[in-house]
Design a protein around this motif. Structure first.
Motif, PDB file in Angstrom:
ATOM      1  N   TRP A 195      10.842   1.855  -0.330  1.00 57.00           N
ATOM      2  CA  TRP A 195      10.143   2.404  -0.977  1.00 57.00           C
ATOM      3  C   TRP A 195       8.610   3.761   0.110  1.00 57.00           C
ATOM      4  N   LEU A 196       8.535   2.700   0.760  1.00 59.41           N
ATOM      5  CA  LEU A 196       7.276   2.987   1.949  1.00 59.41           C
ATOM      6  C   LEU A 196       7.863   4.193   2.808  1.00 59.41           C
ATOM      7  N   ALA A 197       9.312   4.078   3.506  1.00 62.29           N
ATOM      8  CA  ALA A 197       9.460   5.260   3.743  1.00 62.29           C
ATOM      9  C   ALA A 197       9.741   6.791   3.119  1.00 62.29           C
ATOM     10  N   PRO A 236      -7.585  -6.537   5.630  1.00 60.98           N
ATOM     11  CA  PRO A 236      -6.474  -5.892   5.761  1.00 60.98           C
ATOM     12  C   PRO A 236      -6.029  -4.211   6.985  1.00 60.98           C
ATOM     13  N   VAL A 237      -5.828  -3.816   7.646  1.00 57.62           N
ATOM     14  CA  VAL A 237      -5.527  -2.961   9.080  1.00 57.62           C
ATOM     15  C   VAL A 237      -4.436  -2.417   8.716  1.00 57.62           C
ATOM     16  N   VAL A 238      -3.857  -2.195   8.256  1.00 56.98           N
ATOM     17  CA  VAL A 238      -3.016  -0.865   7.843  1.00 56.98           C
ATOM     18  C   VAL A 238      -2.520  -0.215   9.346  1.00 56.98           C
ATOM     19  N   PRO A 239      -1.294  -0.817  10.267  1.00 59.14           N
ATOM     20  CA  PRO A 239      -0.805  -1.029  12.266  1.00 59.14           C
ATOM     21  C   PRO A 239      -0.968   0.823  11.918  1.00 59.14           C
ATOM     22  N   ARG A 240      -1.324   1.600  12.646  1.00 57.93           N
ATOM     23  CA  ARG A 240      -0.689   3.184  12.616  1.00 57.93           C
ATOM     24  C   ARG A 240       1.189   2.531  13.846  1.00 57.93           C
ATOM     25  N   SER A 241       1.897   2.325  13.068  1.00 57.44           N
ATOM     26  CA  SER A 241       3.225   2.001  13.735  1.00 57.44           C
ATOM     27  C   SER A 241       4.571   2.126  13.042  1.00 57.44           C
ATOM     28  N   ASP A 242       5.725   2.496  13.510  1.00 58.05           N
ATOM     29  CA  ASP A 242       7.302   2.531  12.570  1.00 58.05           C
ATOM     30  C   ASP A 242       7.874   1.832  12.493  1.00 58.05           C
ATOM     31  N   GLY A 243       7.171   0.443  12.949  1.00 60.13           N
ATOM     32  CA  GLY A 243       7.788  -0.780  13.326  1.00 60.13           C
ATOM     33  C   GLY A 243       9.128  -1.573  11.979  1.00 60.13           C
ATOM     34  N   ALA A 244       9.346  -2.064  12.302  1.00 62.12           N
ATOM     35  CA  ALA A 244      10.763  -2.665  11.331  1.00 62.12           C
ATOM     36  C   ALA A 244       9.851  -3.251  10.305  1.00 62.12           C
ATOM     37  N   LEU A 245       8.381  -3.895  10.206  1.00 63.41           N
ATOM     38  CA  LEU A 245       7.303  -4.440   9.235  1.00 63.41           C
ATOM     39  C   LEU A 245       6.558  -3.517   8.675  1.00 63.41           C
ATOM     40  N   ALA A 246       6.103  -1.962   9.407  1.00 62.40           N
ATOM     41  CA  ALA A 246       5.276  -1.405   9.157  1.00 62.40           C
ATOM     42  C   ALA A 246       4.330  -1.710   7.406  1.00 62.40           C
ATOM     43  N   GLY A 247       3.671  -1.832   7.367  1.00 64.62           N
ATOM     44  CA  GLY A 247       3.079  -1.365   5.943  1.00 64.62           C
ATOM     45  C   GLY A 247       3.257  -3.021   5.393  1.00 64.62           C
ATOM     46  N   ILE A 248       4.221  -3.972   5.577  1.00 65.13           N
ATOM     47  CA  ILE A 248       4.546  -4.904   5.267  1.00 65.13           C
ATOM     48  C   ILE A 248       3.010  -6.354   4.732  1.00 65.13           C
ATOM     49  N   PRO A 249       2.799  -6.619   4.408  1.00 68.65           N
ATOM     50  CA  PRO A 249       1.788  -7.720   4.187  1.00 68.65           C
ATOM     51  C   PRO A 249       1.917  -9.008   4.163  1.00 68.65           C
ATOM     52  N   VAL A 260       1.480  -6.522   8.166  1.00 73.20           N
ATOM     53  CA  VAL A 260      -0.060  -6.465   7.431  1.00 73.20           C
ATOM     54  C   VAL A 260      -1.174  -7.424   7.263  1.00 73.20           C
ATOM     55  N   LEU A 261      -2.018  -7.793   8.236  1.00 73.42           N
ATOM     56  CA  LEU A 261      -1.949  -9.409   8.304  1.00 73.42           C
ATOM     57  C   LEU A 261      -3.095  -9.506   6.728  1.00 73.42           C
ATOM     58  N   LEU A 262      -2.778 -10.408   5.628  1.00 73.96           N
ATOM     59  CA  LEU A 262      -3.543 -10.735   4.348  1.00 73.96           C
ATOM     60  C   LEU A 262      -4.577 -11.908   5.282  1.00 73.96           C
TER      61      LEU A 262
END
Lengths: 495, 490, 95
Positions: free
Chosen positions: B25-27, B60-73, B115-117
């Protein structure tokens, strides 16, 4: 050299534990710098501070240096060694334990040869090393007053150490000092420790006990901690032997204890007895795995070994014809040997002349200025220049000393000093003959007396000629000409 | 602020979706990372006051990353250092300690875009099986507020069970991932010792501690573990064994897989209803094509005895650094050094931690080392050898995680020795350093039961696949605890 | 094996943890329970077994001797309970 004699009827038994800081760039378990003299705690990283969660990773340099030491003393390098934790609380021990090697040290066995006495009294002894292990240094407690508190600086925490444990093979303070000096020389030759005792890079603890002569069982020992000079080591052991013999001779007994040498009072003072010794709860450090060294690695380190003090001293005797004593003095420290070798690297250098100068003028100068040889104000190449001018007759030994003093005080080049001060020796025979003739002509009475058999007057004539030459005449040439003129048949003065 | 899409999709869909679905969904742009974290933050706001599963919240700081867990809290067990976040280890000793550096696990998850919550509640210094030893209060089991969530990673398991985050990190020294995962009905994996870096993970017992993941499913665990695992030059005990693509390995059939069932584990000590649930789960594996073989895994009692000497011994040394000098709790007005140490430690540590430090100190003290520590190390090898022999007959071992379902709060707090028995099936795995999983396998009286899967060293890929194949056939892992109030909407 | 109160005090002192009043009896009971269990380790089957220090069958990796850490004193000392002039402060240490 002390002329201390152990009380008659008694024998001292001494073993040393020497802590040498290894000259790695970074710490044994972290990437923080080991450089001395930084701002407090500026070189204490998360690992050195023992922050929650940090882990150690062993420095290859520390393993290599400890192994070099083992190879240098002909010890066994453990193919498998491991680390243990020694647990105790102290403010300068950040983790509450010291990581060290108890069960499986990296260096096992080995020995060094020491010489005590000079000339005909010289004796060789073999001192056995039990083991040498790697461990981490602690930080420092600063006892200056911070509103009644103690300050803790952890810059030194985690600096790699090898602890070199000897067998109780020494029988006199002199032997103990000779052994400590030999280890000191070896670690410096290897370049694995800067040997600076004031800064604590090389620290000696002495285990001392006494027993009646002929007794084979060991007496109860005392451990003297943290003696930071060879002179104090000598004094501390002397004091401790006297203390123990006094106790035993007056019906007392020695209690196993740890003592601290106080150089101001020249005495050892009780720190703690065995009863309140801590229980260190050693166990294998679970954060570090066994250190395994293969033959190829060990052999590559063996190939790195430099010429060590004993081999060098042997070579100085065979190659340069130096006496065993002189060779021993010149090789006693790596810096002295390096200085000496730099001086004789000059083409045509005379090693014996160089040896005399290094052990004479240079040593006296350093002694006077309280400097180490690597800080010598007359660098080796300048001394080589100077000896070259002595060798070619430009300078007498006496003038050489004057140039040496000038070099020490003002620096500059040897030739410039000779030029500026007009110190060039007069070796020109014609000029010397002229001066000799003048002196003979001016002192007819003394000439007559000399020729009448008062040989001692020869010195008078030498003095007069030197005076006329303002000391710069080549003494050998003066002698030759005088002898010829005063004794010879073709003496113009007899016309 | 919310997109129409997500309104249509509903927050229930978000909180229950597999991580791979969230990624999709994010992608494709149908879900915004900020919206996703917002949804979980609101969920934490409304649910966590009932659970107390988190010690700290993190902006939360949404990291600038297109890694495998991008955006996952996610949340960390509060044993992982994350720079600038309070890291308490569940202790008064570190109640105000802000970590000045990142653990390797945190570094890796940040790099992969997670994303660390918040920081999850836990037993103090990871010592406990019920989460009741936390300085920050007990955690409720989302399935039954009278039950404990297990421990020590109780906050992590409860948070994932309550769908406060898609996944949480955990650590497992004697069962601390698997047991709370079982009690809370979520999936947890404790990898092989050395698989995940311990750097920046506050040590309890260094030769046992291992970081891992708690998530809703084996597939989510596979995805996250792949990001956490791997060689770390900062950890001497980290393995350089290559990390396989765990997610890619999930399709394989388990036909012919040899599942070892330890007969000794199905004894009187095992609650019969739990035994039935576990047996049913093993039957399900057989139905999927696996073969079962009875194996011999004796000496669980010896393993327990060894663990309860070795782990406290290591802990007694690891926890010496908490001395009130450089960080952490320091007593008021210490009159001298001894007073500083004694009061800082006595006031800063809770009862269970002090108990284990004292046991460990005693086990290592002069005169007892050989009788205790050394004998325990011998027992450690004995237990390891038992596993080695078992794995000559089978590919994975399957059995219970715990003897009973989650027990009531306060049930064991007066009897530590009885509490320790909770770990009888998990501890042997830590002694041998093997990977182990807990997979939801049903309920007993409304409380979840876990199936334990144990693999050979570095055989996480196979374990994850077996768990995944099981989860293709059952729906235990998709059940959501009835949290009352607005949770009925989900 | 049973722990006496004196032994408990010695252990507590080694660990720098004070054990006082109401706590000691319960503590002794708990500790004794664990030590009782430890009797299982007297099993003679263990006699011939090599102790196992670590589950990982690997050897120690060595780090190159390079300086990788810079001065982070301000960060690292931010959590110090008492400090002055870059030093951690503790009650006076008497040598």
């Amino acid at each position: 050299m002390s002329d201390y004699v152990i009380p008659s009827g008694w024998e001292a038994v001494i073993g040393l534990e020497i802590h040498a800081q290894l000259a790695t760039r970074s710490k044994i378990f972290s990437g923080a710098s080991t450089a001395f003299g930084a701002e407090p705690n500026a070189q204490a990283c998360a690992v050195d501070l023992g922050l929650p969660g940090v882990l150690p990773v062993l420095n290859e340099g520390a393993v290599r240096m400890a192994s070099l030491f083992g190879l240098a003393i002909d010890a066994e390098i453990s193919r498998v060694s491991s680390f243990d934790r020694k647990n105790y609380f102290y403010p300068d021990l950040p983790k509450g334990y010291q990581t060290t090697q108890l069960a499986r040290p990296i260096v096992v066995g080995g020995q060094v040869t020491i010489t005590t006495g000079e000339g005909k009294q010289a004796r060789e002894h073999t001192i056995n090393v039990t083991r040498a292990h790697l461990e981490e240094d602690a930080g420092k407690s600063l006892h200056e007053d911070f509103h009644g508190m103690t300050g803790i600086d952890l810059n030194r925490a985690g600096t790699p150490l090898i602890e070199i444990v000897s067998e109780p093979d020494m029988r006199s303070p002199e032997q103990a000092v000779a052994y400590a000096r030999k280890i000191h020389a070896i670690v410096q030759y290897l370049g694995i420790c800067d040997g600076n005792m004031q800064e604590g890079s090389f620290r000696v603890d002495a285990n001392v006990s006494v027993r009646p002569e002929g007794e084979t069982a060991f007496g109860t020992r005392a451990e003297i901690k943290n003696v930071n000079s060879f002179r104090f080591l000598q004094r501390a052991i002397e004091f401790e032997i006297e203390r123990q013999v006094d106790l035993l001779e007056t019906g007392g007994e020695v209690v196993q204890c740890t003592r601290l040498y106080d150089p101001d009072r020249d005495e050892t003072r009780l720190m703690r007895t065995k009863e309140d010794a801590d229980d260190y709860r050693y166990f294998p450090c679970p954060d570090l795995l066994p250190v395994v060294l293969d033959e190829a690695t060990i052999e590559s380190w063996r190939a790195e070994l430099p010429e060590l003090p004993d081999a060098k001293a042997g070579r100085y005797q065979s190659e340069y014809g130096l006496s065993a004593y002189d060779a021993g003095v010149l090789t006693a420290s790596r810096a002295t040997a390096e200085y000496f070798e730099a001086v004789i690297a000059r083409d045509g250098a005379d090693p014996k002349l160089a040896a005399n100068w290094v052990m004479g003028e240079v040593a006296a100068l350093l002694n006077r200025l309280e400097l180490e040889i690597n800080e010598c104000p007359v660098p080796a190449d300048k001394l080589a220049d100077l000896l070259e001018r002595i060798g070619d007759g430009t300078l007498s030994n006496k003038l050489g000393r004057e140039v040496f003093e000038a070099l020490a005080e003002e620096g500059g080049s040897v030739d410039a000093i000779i030029e500026a001060r007009g110190l060039k020796q007069i070796s020109d025979t014609g000029a010397i003959e002229a001066m000799v003739d003048e002196v003979i002509a001016a002192n007819p009475g003394q000439v007559e007396a000399y020729r009448g058999g008062k040989d001692k007057l020869f010195g008078f004539f030498v003095g007069q000629v030197m005076k006329a030459a303002k000391g710069k005449a080549n003494p050998q040439a003066v002698n030759d000409v005088l002898k010829r003129r005063l004794d010879g048949p073709d003496d113009p003065g007899v016309v | 602020m919310s997109t129409n899409d997500s309104f249509e999709r509903g927050e229930a869909a978000l909180i229950n979706a597999p991580i791979t679905q969230l990624k999709a969904w994010l992608a494709d742009g149908s879900l915004d990372a900020g919206h996703l974290t917002g949804a979980f933050q609101r969920r934490i706001d409304s649910i966590d006051p009932m659970l107390n599963s988190l010690i700290s919240r993190v902006e939360p700081v949404v990291p600038r990353s297109d890694g495998a867990l991008a955006g996952i809290p996610y949340v960390h067990k509060d044993i992982f250092c994350a720079k600038s976040t309070r890291t308490t280890c569940g202790s008064r000793m570190l109640a105000d300690w802000v970590a000045p550096y990142d653990s390797t696990v945190h570094e890796r998850l940040t790099q992969s875009g997670a994303v660390l919550l918040g920081k999850a509640n836990m037993d103090e210094f990871a010592m406990g099986s019920s989460n009741e030893s936390s300085h920050f209060g007990a955690v409720a089991n989302p399935w039954d507020s009278n039950a404990v969530p297990g421990g020590s990673s109780g906050g992590s398991a409860a948070a994932v069970a309550a769908r406060l985050v898609p996944f949480a990190t955990g650590t497992d020294t004697g069962g601390s991932i698997r047991q709370p995962a079982a009690f809370c009905g979520v999936t947890g994996i404790k990898p092989t010792y050395g698989r995940v870096s311990r750097y920046g993970m506050i040590a309890y017992a260094s030769s046992f501690d291992q970081g891992g993941v708690i998530a809703k499913s084996a597939a989510d665990c596979a995805l996250v573990l792949g990001e956490m695992a791997g060689f770390d030059p900062k950890d001497s005990t980290s393995s350089d064994e290559a990390v396989p693509d765990y997610l890619a390995g999930l399709g394989a059939s388990i036909k012919g897989l040899r599942v070892g069932v330890p007969t000794q584990w199905f004894s009187d000590a095992l609650d019969s209803a739990v035994g039935d649930a576990v047996t049913a789960a093993i039957d399900e594996l057989r139905a999927a094509g696996a073969e079962t073989v009875e194996i011999d895994l004796p000496d669980a009692d010896i393993a327990l005895a060894a663990y309860y000497l070795l782990a406290p011994a290591e802990a007694s040394s690891n926890l010496s650094r908490f001395d009130g000098v450089r960080f952490g709790y320091r007593c008021e007005d210490p009159k001298d050094l001894q007073d500083l140490y004694e009061r800082s430690r006595s006031e800063g540590f809770g009862a269970e931690v002090k108990r284990r430090i004292l046991v460990g100190t005693y086990a290592l003290s002069a005169g007892y080392y050989d009788a205790f520590y050394r004998r325990a190390q011998m027992a450690r090898r004995l237990v390891t050898d038992h596993f080695q022999r078992a794995f000559e007959q089978c590919d994975v071992i399957a059995g219970p995680v715990t003897p009973t379902p989650a027990f009531d709060r306060g049930a064991h707090s007066d009897d530590p020795a009885k509490m320790y028995l909770e770990d009888i099936f998990t501890i042997p795995v830590n002694l041998a350093g093997l990977p182990g999983m807990s997979v939801p396998a049903g309920f007993v009286d409304g409380r979840p039961v876990g199936l334990q899967l144990i693999g050979r060293h570095f055989d996480e890929a196979r374990l994850l696949n077996v768990a995944h194949q099981y989860q293709q056939r059952v729906d235990w892992h998709t059940r959501i605890p009835p949290l009352g109030g607005d949770s009925s909407n989900y | 094996m049973s722990l006496t109160n004196d032994q408990l005090q010695d252990v507590a002192n080694l660990a720098r943890i004070s054990v006082e009043d109401g706590w000691t009896d319960g503590l002794r009971r708990d500790l004794n329970a664990i030590l009782d269990q430890a009797r299982l380790l007297d099993d003679p089957r263990l006699d011939a077994i090599e102790p196992m220090a670590h589950p990982l069958d690997q050897t120690q990796r060595l780090r190159a001797d390079t300086v990788s850490e810079t001065d982070q004193r301000v960060t690292m000392m931010a959590a110090a309970p008492a400090q002055e002039g870059g030093l951690f402060l503790v009650p006076k240490v008497i040598e």
